[in-house]
Design an enzyme around this catalytic site. Structure first.
Site, PDB file in Angstrom:
ATOM      1  CE  LYS A   1      -1.746   1.724   4.044  1.00  0.00           C
ATOM      2  NZ  LYS A   1      -1.545   3.039   4.269  1.00  0.00           N
ATOM      3  CG  ASN A   2       2.592   2.712   3.420  1.00  0.00           C
ATOM      4  OD1 ASN A   2       1.157   3.054   3.382  1.00  0.00           O
ATOM      5  ND2 ASN A   2       2.949   2.635   4.864  1.00  0.00           N
TER       6      ASN A   2
ATOM      7  CG  ASP B   1       2.791   1.674   9.461  1.00  0.00           C
ATOM      8  OD1 ASP B   1       2.265   2.440  10.223  1.00  0.00           O
ATOM      9  OD2 ASP B   1       3.116   1.877   8.373  1.00  0.00           O
TER      10      ASP B   1
ATOM     11  NE  ARG C   1       0.225  10.574  10.122  1.00  0.00           N
ATOM     12  CZ  ARG C   1      -0.270   9.354   9.334  1.00  0.00           C
ATOM     13  NH1 ARG C   1      -1.359   8.647   9.655  1.00  0.00           N
ATOM     14  NH2 ARG C   1       0.610   8.924   8.682  1.00  0.00           N
TER      15      ARG C   1
ATOM     16  CB  CYS D   1      -4.719   6.369  10.821  1.00  0.00           C
ATOM     17  SG  CYS D   1      -5.186   5.130   9.896  1.00  0.00           S
TER      18      CYS D   1
ATOM     19  NE  ARG E   1      -7.269   4.878   5.536  1.00  0.00           N
ATOM     20  CZ  ARG E   1      -6.616   5.994   6.001  1.00  0.00           C
ATOM     21  NH1 ARG E   1      -6.953   6.431   7.440  1.00  0.00           N
ATOM     22  NH2 ARG E   1      -5.714   6.354   5.211  1.00  0.00           N
TER      23      ARG E   1
ATOM     24  NE  ARG F   1       1.054  12.425   7.179  1.00  0.00           N
ATOM     25  CZ  ARG F   1       1.288  13.792   7.454  1.00  0.00           C
ATOM     26  NH1 ARG F   1       0.416  14.504   7.702  1.00  0.00           N
ATOM     27  NH2 ARG F   1       2.747  14.104   7.337  1.00  0.00           N
TER      28      ARG F   1
HETATM   29  C1  UD1 Z   1       4.187   6.712   6.132  1.00  0.00           C
HETATM   30  C2  UD1 Z   1       3.555   5.813   6.200  1.00  0.00           C
HETATM   31  C3  UD1 Z   1       2.558   5.192   7.316  1.00  0.00           C
HETATM   32  C4  UD1 Z   1       4.002   5.140   8.540  1.00  0.00           C
HETATM   33  C5  UD1 Z   1       4.811   6.308   8.448  1.00  0.00           C
HETATM   34  C6  UD1 Z   1       5.969   6.022   9.359  1.00  0.00           C
HETATM   35  C7  UD1 Z   1       2.545   5.871   3.670  1.00  0.00           C
HETATM   36  C8  UD1 Z   1       1.250   6.092   2.954  1.00  0.00           C
HETATM   37  N1  UD1 Z   1       2.113   5.849   5.004  1.00  0.00           N
HETATM   38  O1  UD1 Z   1       3.244   7.928   6.609  1.00  0.00           O
HETATM   39  O2  UD1 Z   1       2.204   3.956   7.135  1.00  0.00           O
HETATM   40  O3  UD1 Z   1       3.524   5.008   9.731  1.00  0.00           O
HETATM   41  O4  UD1 Z   1       5.121   6.553   7.111  1.00  0.00           O
HETATM   42  O5  UD1 Z   1       6.779   5.182   9.077  1.00  0.00           O
HETATM   43  O6  UD1 Z   1       3.572   5.734   3.530  1.00  0.00           O
HETATM   44  N2  UD1 Z   1       6.179  14.944  10.217  1.00  0.00           N
HETATM   45  C9  UD1 Z   1       6.373  16.317  10.338  1.00  0.00           C
HETATM   46  N3  UD1 Z   1       6.282  17.041   9.435  1.00  0.00           N
HETATM   47  C10 UD1 Z   1       5.957  16.531   8.065  1.00  0.00           C
HETATM   48  C11 UD1 Z   1       5.670  15.389   7.733  1.00  0.00           C
HETATM   49  C12 UD1 Z   1       6.231  14.461   8.968  1.00  0.00           C
HETATM   50  O7  UD1 Z   1       6.606  16.676  11.539  1.00  0.00           O
HETATM   51  O8  UD1 Z   1       5.947  17.610   7.329  1.00  0.00           O
HETATM   52  C13 UD1 Z   1       6.349  13.998  11.420  1.00  0.00           C
HETATM   53  C14 UD1 Z   1       4.981  13.238  11.534  1.00  0.00           C
HETATM   54  O9  UD1 Z   1       4.198  13.911  12.237  1.00  0.00           O
HETATM   55  C15 UD1 Z   1       5.518  12.033  12.244  1.00  0.00           C
HETATM   56  C16 UD1 Z   1       6.847  11.451  11.617  1.00  0.00           C
HETATM   57  O10 UD1 Z   1       7.288  12.874  10.981  1.00  0.00           O
HETATM   58  O11 UD1 Z   1       5.669  12.053  13.699  1.00  0.00           O
HETATM   59  C17 UD1 Z   1       6.657  10.553  10.407  1.00  0.00           C
HETATM   60  O12 UD1 Z   1       5.790  10.738   9.560  1.00  0.00           O
HETATM   61  P1  UD1 Z   1       5.896  10.360   8.008  1.00  0.00           P
HETATM   62  O13 UD1 Z   1       7.073   9.618   7.726  1.00  0.00           O
HETATM   63  O14 UD1 Z   1       5.790  11.865   7.269  1.00  0.00           O
HETATM   64  O15 UD1 Z   1       4.693   9.511   7.863  1.00  0.00           O
HETATM   65  P2  UD1 Z   1       3.696   9.607   6.534  1.00  0.00           P
HETATM   66  O16 UD1 Z   1       4.518   9.591   5.403  1.00  0.00           O
HETATM   67  O17 UD1 Z   1       2.607  10.270   6.773  1.00  0.00           O
END
Ligand code: UD1
Length: 434
Positions: free
Chosen positions: A28-29, A309, A126, A121, A401, A97
């Site tokens: 998925k990711n 995850d 986030r 979620c 999802r 997201r």
């Molecule tokens: C992706 C995965 C999700 C997984 C996560 C962490 C997908 C679709 N989803 O989510 O399943 O749990 O990686 O491995 O690939 N953050 C900030 N600012 C930003 C972006 C992120 O502070 O602009 C923080 C977030 O709040 C969080 C951390 O960085 O604490 C990690 O988030 P991120 O790696 O961006 O997760 P996702 O890409 O949303």
């Protein structure tokens, strides 16, 4: 008295070891950023191995809504983008997201993009600040009004970008945009997840020049345009972990196929440490669940650390271990929503700040529980498979999802599990049959 169940739910009759083999779907990711990345070319892109999930359907609906022609058949998606509309609809973006991953492609192809703040979620705050700071460094002007983010840039240029945290989404969004920016972009402290590498491989197959994906320093040399490509996405390591933990918690024996064992190293290490026998194959992993589960301590970290995850799945496993386990969540601040539900099944879990302290109990018992997010839902299913008696799990929209045919796959491993889609009242003497 049992309360009525009047919505789609799963019923699981627990206490049977899972046996057999099961195939993982595409990740998925990886699918979500790659489908968004298809917007970077006007040519035809064909992506194979796309799992049939609610989140994928949301992404495909989003791509259609912003002007892409999308055809889907049997795990293969064909995308062509002639004329893009640089504004994403609120109703789709709020659902997921990962919708935000279309921002980079829209910005670099249209010179502007408007996106509502994304949803997803409920696992904590986030933000998308790192995505936006990266676009700004590449020359975009960012503004916000009425819950929408607007970005403008006649042509993005390369930049040196340091990510405060190795965000998966920010790395992917910026890598895609940088592929068509003028000059070189360097992303420092980049996310190293296999799904980031898969996106880079996909973009490179379309003519991008990305080096270093899978390390903390990615260098992207912008090209004028990307071409169409055919690409098959990697297997889903989180889905694989789900079947492995399910086999472990039921003391079963399961061969999980279509996996890349390398991507599962931290998970396999903890499964081994908790007393299970794990055998890595070329593209498979076999597990024989241990009769006596040992407690383990886990700290979630960016890849190659233990994946956030998968921590909920291990919380179920640790609930039946002989001793005390501690799970520390360092990525998201609100990812223990499952604890209250697992307690209904007899688990002993105490949350102290970012730590879940789990005292193993001899048995879990079936209960009515609600999935509050995707991985919490999977964790509850796994606990129910091991529990004595019947469990009723609601909140399936979260599970759907991220898992295609989860009940079917568990059933193929010998689980007694049924999906109910209609209104029914189990208070009136429902005893449950396989
Ligand atoms: C992706 C995965 C999700 C997984 C996560 C962490 C997908 C679709 N989803 O989510 O399943 O749990 O990686 O491995 O690939 N953050 C900030 N600012 C930003 C972006 C992120 O502070 O602009 C923080 C977030 O709040 C969080 C951390 O960085 O604490 C990690 O988030 P991120 O790696 O961006 O997760 P996702 O890409 O949303």
């Amino acid at each position: 008295m049992l309360r009525s169940v009047n919505m789609k739910h799963l019923v699981i009759w627990g206490g049977r070891p899972l046996e057999g083999k099961v195939q993982c779907d595409g990740a998925k990711n990886a699918a979500l950023p790659i489908l968004a990345g298809a917007l970077l070319t006007g040519d035809i892109t064909t992506v194979s191995g796309v799992p049939n999930l609610a989140d994928v359907q949301t992404m495909l609906a989003l791509l259609s809504a912003i002007g892409a022609d999308v055809e889907e058949y049997n795990g293969q998606v064909r995308i062509k983008t002639n004329k893009l509309v640089p504004s994403a609809p609120y109703d789709l973006v709020r659902k997921m997201r990962a919708s935000f991953l279309v921002m980079g492609p829209l910005l670099v192809r249209c010179g502007k993009a408007s996106m509502p703040l994304p949803g997803g979620c409920a696992i904590g705050q986030r933000p998308v600040d790192l995505h936006l700071k990266g676009f700004e460094a590449m020359g975009a002007t960012i503004s916000m009004d009425n819950g929408y983010i607007h970005a403008r840039a006649p042509r993005l240029h390369g930049a040196e970008i340091y990510l405060d945290v190795p965000s998966v989404g920010a790395t992917e969004n910026l890598m895609g945009a940088a592929s068509l920016a003028y000059g070189d972009t360097i992303i420092e402290n980049a996310a190293q997840e296999p799904e980031v590498v898969d996106l880079a491989n996909f973009l490179n197959s379309a003519g991008a020049q990305i080096k270093g994906a899978g390390t903390s320093r990615i260098r992207i040399t912008g090209v004028r345009e990307l071409a169409g490509t055919n690409y098959t996405i990697i297997p889903d390591r989180i889905e694989a972990a789900t079947y492995l933990v399910a086999a472990a918690i039921t003391a079963g024996k399961v061969l999980v196929e279509n996996v890349i064992p390398l991507h599962l190293k931290p998970v396999l290490a903890k499964l081994h440490e908790s007393g299970n026998t794990v055998i890595e194959g070329y593209k498979s992993v076999e597990i024989q669940g241990g009769q006596r589960l040992t407690p383990v301590n886990i700290k979630t970290l960016p890849y190659p650390g233990f994946p956030t995850d998968v921590q909920a799945l291990f919380a179920s496993l640790c609930s039946l271990s002989q001793g005390t386990s501690v799970i520390s969540e360092t990525i998201f601040e609100n990812r223990f929503g499952y604890a209250e539900e697992l307690r209904r099944m007899g688990a002993s879990i105490r949350i102290e700040g970012p730590n879940a302290i789990i005292e193993g109990v001899p048995t879990l018992t079936g209960a009515r529980v609600q999935a509050g997010d995707l991985r919490a839902g999977a964790a509850l299913c796994i606990a129910a498979l091991a529990a004595q008696g019947i469990s009723y799990i609601t909140g399936l929209e979260h599970i759907e999802r991220g898992y295609a045919r989860l009940p079917d796959k568990f059933r193929s491993l010998g689980a007694r599990i049924s999906l109910f889609d209609d209104d029914m009242d189990h208070a009136s003497g429902f005893t449950g049959r396989g």
